[in-house]
Scaffold this active site. Structure first.
Site, PDB file in Angstrom:
ATOM      1  N   LYS A 205      -5.122  -4.972  13.819  1.00  0.00           N
ATOM      2  CA  LYS A 205      -5.258  -6.283  13.246  1.00  0.00           C
ATOM      3  C   LYS A 205      -4.681  -6.523  14.542  1.00  0.00           C
ATOM      4  O   LYS A 205      -4.400  -8.472  15.461  1.00  0.00           O
ATOM      5  CB  LYS A 205      -5.520  -7.338  12.654  1.00  0.00           C
ATOM      6  CG  LYS A 205      -6.672  -6.992  11.538  1.00  0.00           C
ATOM      7  CD  LYS A 205      -6.095  -7.148  10.280  1.00  0.00           C
ATOM      8  CE  LYS A 205      -7.718  -6.709   9.339  1.00  0.00           C
ATOM      9  NZ  LYS A 205      -7.868  -7.711   7.876  1.00  0.00           N
TER      10      LYS A 205
ATOM     11  N   ASP B 199     -10.516 -13.166   8.159  1.00  0.00           N
ATOM     12  CA  ASP B 199     -10.123 -13.355   6.657  1.00  0.00           C
ATOM     13  C   ASP B 199     -10.141 -14.523   5.754  1.00  0.00           C
ATOM     14  O   ASP B 199     -10.008 -14.767   4.991  1.00  0.00           O
ATOM     15  CB  ASP B 199      -8.721 -12.339   6.874  1.00  0.00           C
ATOM     16  CG  ASP B 199      -9.223 -10.833   7.241  1.00  0.00           C
ATOM     17  OD1 ASP B 199     -10.238 -10.160   7.372  1.00  0.00           O
ATOM     18  OD2 ASP B 199      -8.408 -10.373   7.678  1.00  0.00           O
TER      19      ASP B 199
HETATM   20  P1  NDP Z   1       1.286  -5.372   5.338  1.00  0.00           P
HETATM   21  O1  NDP Z   1       1.755  -3.797   5.875  1.00  0.00           O
HETATM   22  O2  NDP Z   1       1.112  -6.208   6.641  1.00  0.00           O
HETATM   23  O3  NDP Z   1       2.513  -5.746   4.630  1.00  0.00           O
HETATM   24  C1  NDP Z   1       2.559  -5.539   3.104  1.00  0.00           C
HETATM   25  C2  NDP Z   1       2.886  -6.341   1.944  1.00  0.00           C
HETATM   26  O4  NDP Z   1       2.732  -6.629   0.468  1.00  0.00           O
HETATM   27  C3  NDP Z   1       4.712  -7.171   3.105  1.00  0.00           C
HETATM   28  O5  NDP Z   1       4.701  -8.760   2.368  1.00  0.00           O
HETATM   29  C4  NDP Z   1       5.201  -6.064   1.715  1.00  0.00           C
HETATM   30  O6  NDP Z   1       6.488  -6.561   1.767  1.00  0.00           O
HETATM   31  C5  NDP Z   1       4.702  -6.348   0.595  1.00  0.00           C
HETATM   32  N1  NDP Z   1       5.033  -4.818  -0.468  1.00  0.00           N
HETATM   33  C6  NDP Z   1       4.579  -3.769  -0.084  1.00  0.00           C
HETATM   34  N2  NDP Z   1       4.849  -3.394  -1.377  1.00  0.00           N
HETATM   35  C7  NDP Z   1       5.436  -3.605  -1.939  1.00  0.00           C
HETATM   36  C8  NDP Z   1       5.107  -3.500  -4.131  1.00  0.00           C
HETATM   37  N3  NDP Z   1       5.658  -2.313  -3.743  1.00  0.00           N
HETATM   38  N4  NDP Z   1       6.251  -4.757  -4.260  1.00  0.00           N
HETATM   39  C9  NDP Z   1       6.260  -6.082  -3.688  1.00  0.00           C
HETATM   40  N5  NDP Z   1       5.453  -5.907  -2.713  1.00  0.00           N
HETATM   41  C10 NDP Z   1       5.703  -5.428  -2.191  1.00  0.00           C
HETATM   42  O7  NDP Z   1      -0.819  -5.374   4.633  1.00  0.00           O
HETATM   43  P2  NDP Z   1      -1.389  -6.364   4.555  1.00  0.00           P
HETATM   44  O8  NDP Z   1      -0.849  -7.990   5.435  1.00  0.00           O
HETATM   45  O9  NDP Z   1      -2.626  -6.363   6.415  1.00  0.00           O
HETATM   46  O10 NDP Z   1      -2.431  -6.369   3.576  1.00  0.00           O
HETATM   47  C11 NDP Z   1      -1.558  -6.535   2.220  1.00  0.00           C
HETATM   48  C12 NDP Z   1      -3.305  -5.951   1.051  1.00  0.00           C
HETATM   49  O11 NDP Z   1      -3.801  -7.376   0.997  1.00  0.00           O
HETATM   50  C13 NDP Z   1      -3.300  -4.797   1.396  1.00  0.00           C
HETATM   51  O12 NDP Z   1      -3.151  -4.295  -0.454  1.00  0.00           O
HETATM   52  C14 NDP Z   1      -4.562  -4.874   1.378  1.00  0.00           C
HETATM   53  O13 NDP Z   1      -5.602  -4.571   1.447  1.00  0.00           O
HETATM   54  C15 NDP Z   1      -4.884  -6.596   1.480  1.00  0.00           C
HETATM   55  N6  NDP Z   1      -5.933  -7.308   2.535  1.00  0.00           N
HETATM   56  C16 NDP Z   1      -8.146  -7.068   1.588  1.00  0.00           C
HETATM   57  C17 NDP Z   1      -8.842  -7.520   2.703  1.00  0.00           C
HETATM   58  C18 NDP Z   1     -10.256  -7.627   1.431  1.00  0.00           C
HETATM   59  O14 NDP Z   1     -10.487  -8.470   2.160  1.00  0.00           O
HETATM   60  N7  NDP Z   1     -10.271  -8.007   0.977  1.00  0.00           N
HETATM   61  C19 NDP Z   1      -8.655  -8.283   3.963  1.00  0.00           C
HETATM   62  C20 NDP Z   1      -7.209  -8.262   4.483  1.00  0.00           C
HETATM   63  C21 NDP Z   1      -5.934  -7.373   3.187  1.00  0.00           C
HETATM   64  P3  NDP Z   1       7.738  -6.156   2.035  1.00  0.00           P
HETATM   65  O15 NDP Z   1       7.706  -7.312   3.435  1.00  0.00           O
HETATM   66  O16 NDP Z   1       8.897  -6.582   1.434  1.00  0.00           O
HETATM   67  O17 NDP Z   1       7.284  -5.006   2.822  1.00  0.00           O
END
Ligand code: NDP
Length: 319
Positions: free
Chosen positions: A105, A141
């Site tokens: 994206k 989104d």
């Molecule tokens: P990114 O990789 O860009 O961001 C991940 C985020 O999750 C960061 O803020 C990261 O924190 C945090 N994170 C990851 N693991 C953990 C953990 N174990 N504990 C706490 N925080 C954690 O991913 P996206 O933003 O693209 O996606 C995030 C979620 O949203 C995904 O699960 C995705 O499937 C879902 N999603 C769903 C959509 C839908 O249509 N339903 C559309 C888009 C996304 P840190 O900065 O600390 O690493």
């Protein structure tokens, strides 16, 4: 949302989804689909249920307008390093529209020739529409999130106090949508403080008079607004062994919890909401509504019209 698709049984749909092919870029060398071609590009992509949703919606549309019977939606595994060249190849092969999922994206954002203002504010695109000189990029989104929260929880982002968990791409899209729709306040928590600070700095110029703050999810401040809507945009919960991204009982009374994750359907955060008696919903409706909005961009068919068929197919795909 009531599904109206009646042409296939759930079992037929499931088998079609399981057998739907994952294509690679080699398929473009001899691309011969006669009608308008659409596709989702991702890496990995095997898990994607977007072809099931879109082809079900196209089948429904074709019952009234035969032209849609030639439209098809495919899925392609495209490694991130190949994406810029791949976008040119899909254009040359005559594709009408593309969806982009993880990890494309943000990469695609700098490879489109035109950009929709909403996608520009978010800095990421999930939908591309063919133009004569390249691709126009959109991000659906935020629309999907707002529509899903309205449908599943009966809440509007406008006027709501929002507690947003996460600072990645999905969180940024959600934050921009909340601000644009005029939320009452936006409080964002993230595990890694540097990522939270970067997100808050980029949102500050957009926020206007909307109170914007960050906090440590391990230590929620006592003066967070009560009655807030909690939105999880972290990936914590994709595995059932993940800890919830925040301790819900440590927050002031919350009105509802929306988790963008839809598989598994009941994440640890949603389980906690259930125990506390807080209304909750997972991200499946968001997936459906962002998909329906993409199809509207490509075809002109209103998202509200195609969402029920997509929802039916999504539920069938996930069992
Ligand atoms: P990114 O990789 O860009 O961001 C991940 C985020 O999750 C960061 O803020 C990261 O924190 C945090 N994170 C990851 N693991 C953990 C953990 N174990 N504990 C706490 N925080 C954690 O991913 P996206 O933003 O693209 O996606 C995030 C979620 O949203 C995904 O699960 C995705 O499937 C879902 N999603 C769903 C959509 C839908 O249509 N339903 C559309 C888009 C996304 P840190 O900065 O600390 O690493």
């Amino acid at each position: 949302m009531r599904a109206t698709l009646s042409v296939d049984s759930i079992e037929n749909l499931k088998s079609k989804i399981e057998n739907s092919e994952v294509l690679t870029l080699d398929a473009l060398d001899t691309w011969a689909h006669a009608g308008p071609s659409l596709a989702v590009l991702g890496h990995p992509i095997k898990h994607s249920i977007s072809p099931a949703m879109h082809n079900a919606a196209l089948a429904e549309l074709s019952r009234n307008e035969r032209d849609y019977s030639a439209w098809r939606y495919f899925r392609f595994d495209v490694p991130p390093a190949d994406l810029p060249a791949a976008l040119d190849r899909f254009h040359a092969a005559g594709f009408h529209g593309l969806n982009l999922t993880v990890p494309h994206k943000v990469i695609a954002f700098s490879h489109v020739t035109q950009i929709d203002p909403d996608a520009l504010r978010i800095g990421a695109v999930n939908t591309l529409l063919r133009k004569s000189d390249g691709w126009r990029g959109y991000n659906t989104d935020g629309y999907g999130l707002a529509a899903a929260i309205r449908e599943t929880l009966g809440h509007e982002l406008a006027g709501s106090h929002i507690i947003l968990l996460g600072a990645g791409g999905a969180a940024r899209g959600a934050a921009v949508e909340c601000i644009q729709r005029g939320c009452a306040s936006l409080s964002i928590a993230n595990r890694t403080h540097e990522n939270l600070d970067a997100l808050l700095s980029s949102l500050a110029p957009l926020a206007g008079g909307i109170p914007l703050r960050g906090f440590d999810p391990a230590r929620p401040p006592a003066n967070l607004p009560s009655g807030a809507l909690v939105i999880n945009a972290t990936s914590a919960g994709l595995r059932l062994t993940d800890p919830a991204p925040v301790e819900l009982s440590a927050l002031p009374r919350t009105s509802a919890v929306f988790d963008m994750i839809y598989n598994p359907p009941l994440t640890p955060l949603l389980q906690a909401a259930t125990v506390l008696g807080i209304p909750r919903a997972n991200g499946l409706a968001m997936l459906v509504h962002q998909g329906a909005k993409s199809l509207e961009i490509w075809s002109g068919a209103p998202a509200i019209q195609t969402a029920p068929a997509m929802a039916f197919a999504a539920h069938a795909a996930l069992g």
